[in-house]
Design an enzyme around this catalytic site. Sequence first.
Site, mmCIF file in Angstrom:
data_model
loop_
_atom_site.group_PDB
_atom_site.id
_atom_site.type_symbol
_atom_site.label_atom_id
_atom_site.label_comp_id
_atom_site.label_asym_id
_atom_site.label_seq_id
_atom_site.Cartn_x
_atom_site.Cartn_y
_atom_site.Cartn_z
ATOM 1 N N ASP A 286 1.903 5.189 -4.614
ATOM 2 C CA ASP A 286 1.127 6.319 -3.820
ATOM 3 C C ASP A 286 1.227 7.390 -4.855
ATOM 4 O OD1 ASP A 286 3.451 7.007 -3.056
ATOM 5 O OD2 ASP A 286 2.548 8.287 -1.287
ATOM 6 N N ASP B 84 6.479 8.257 -3.859
ATOM 7 C CA ASP B 84 7.761 7.862 -2.748
ATOM 8 C C ASP B 84 7.570 6.554 -1.895
ATOM 9 O OD1 ASP B 84 5.747 8.833 -0.990
ATOM 10 O OD2 ASP B 84 6.733 10.066 0.004
ATOM 11 N N SER C 12 0.731 13.826 -1.213
ATOM 12 C CA SER C 12 0.978 12.371 -1.007
ATOM 13 C C SER C 12 -0.161 11.577 -1.640
ATOM 14 C CB SER C 12 1.752 12.003 0.109
ATOM 15 O OG SER C 12 2.201 10.871 0.179
ATOM 16 N N ASP D 44 2.288 10.423 -4.904
ATOM 17 C CA ASP D 44 3.345 10.952 -5.345
ATOM 18 C C ASP D 44 4.673 10.301 -5.584
ATOM 19 O OD1 ASP D 44 3.776 10.506 -2.518
ATOM 20 O OD2 ASP D 44 4.761 12.584 -2.165
HETATM 21 MG MG MG Z 1 3.847 9.827 -0.500
#
Ligand code: MG
Length: 490
Positions: A270, A274, A127, A272
Amino acid sequence: MELRALAGVKRNRLGTVSSRGVMNPGSPSTPVRLFGTNGIREVVGEKLTAEFVTSVTGAIAQTVPIGPPIAVGWDGRTSSTAFARTVSSTLALGGHGVIELGILPTPAIQFNVPALKAQFGVIVTASHNPPEYNGIKLIAADGLEIPRRVEEAIELLVESHAAQRMPFDRIGEVRLDGGGASRYVERILQLVDQAAIQRRRFTIVLDCGNGTSVYTSPTLLRLLGCRVITLNAQVDGTFPGHLSEPTEANVADLRHTVPAVGADLGVVHDGDADRAVFVDSRGRYVPGEKTLTLLAREIVEAHHGGVVVTPVSASQSVEDAIRPLGGEVVYTKVGSPVVTREMQSRRAVFGGEENGGLIFPQFQLARDGAMTLASVLEVLARNERTLEDLLKDLPDYVLVKEKIACPIEAREKVLAFLVEEQRTKGGRFLTLDGLKIFEDAGWILLRPSGTESLMRVFAEAKTVDDAQQLARTGIARVKAALQILGVATN
Ligand code: MG
């Protein structure tokens, strides 16, 4: 999905699974906890090695029954492709068909698990963590993060070192799928008012932060008729542009660029993708709880009510904004898997975290950066207003964050004391995750840190003075509890 290993857990010599999953390395009755609130996160080359990944994936291969394929996707970290190939190989050697989705945002991988009728998903990602980290996140057939009990079953199997060996004619097939990004972007386009957004011809500065959004958000914005100026739009696991966590300090380039080019707004994802965090046209950082509150208000208004799910750490502004519209806030423990499961059982209209990880159930029960971006543009287009203009209407709160030293082994005892004390006092309080006390001026959250020798004290109120006063009250209560219980803190 029937998970074979769950039935086996009861017979395991290691005993029953702890329902709270408390880490207890010294005890033979409880396995070492590997999964945190958002999957496994470890430092590459330390705990996170090929052997460790093989061992965890071997346990996954045994937990998931042989049947439909398992989807594997990953982020752009330096170690992600290598670890993901280790995951694919281990699953295939364990008898599973594998669909490799390649480098994609976490929500795009989650979307593709049910879209490709996979029965499970494995994501190699850390992440927003610093570059030396990587991790593993597991996804159920419906695209949701797996519940804790499945993680516990996997932890037990890792502990027992039971390997599954398949003969040559039962090895699974690994196939590549390059369509994950376009399927995801097309679905988002179907869910928003494309024509309204296209009419506004937004100019947007998009900071991909050298993460996975490079493959989805630029395309999404162009298809929405935006003029797009990108920053850090090449995948690079060393994160040369800035650290992957979209904090105000990390996105200074974005804050300067937006007013310099006369853009309507800026957005950063960020690593990844999400999460999506915004900057207004004057380059001012918009904290995640503002976006959460803005979208909660719009969605509850459109639904004429409904449930919004958010962790206990969320701002009071969400309640203030949706209550007059007939909305109800349901609080959970901190951590997106708990939020999404609660949203599912409550049939919530919206949910999310104050860090910019927002969840749109009409699309999927996953934190989703690109869907957040498209939804904010839709709100601006439909209201024919600017972002700063819409934010002005929202209730304003100040959050103060403090911490007090408290030994890890004493945290539960201290918390139990504080809860008991509050029960005697009465008033409105929640004990879902720590102790959240609602006061006239705002709220105080006393919460043991998950990993450090600390009690966290958060306080929120409408003014700085009130928030600081509430934080002082919280600190005084923790200190008094430490003293009464005779806990040494140095
Ligand atoms: Mg993330």
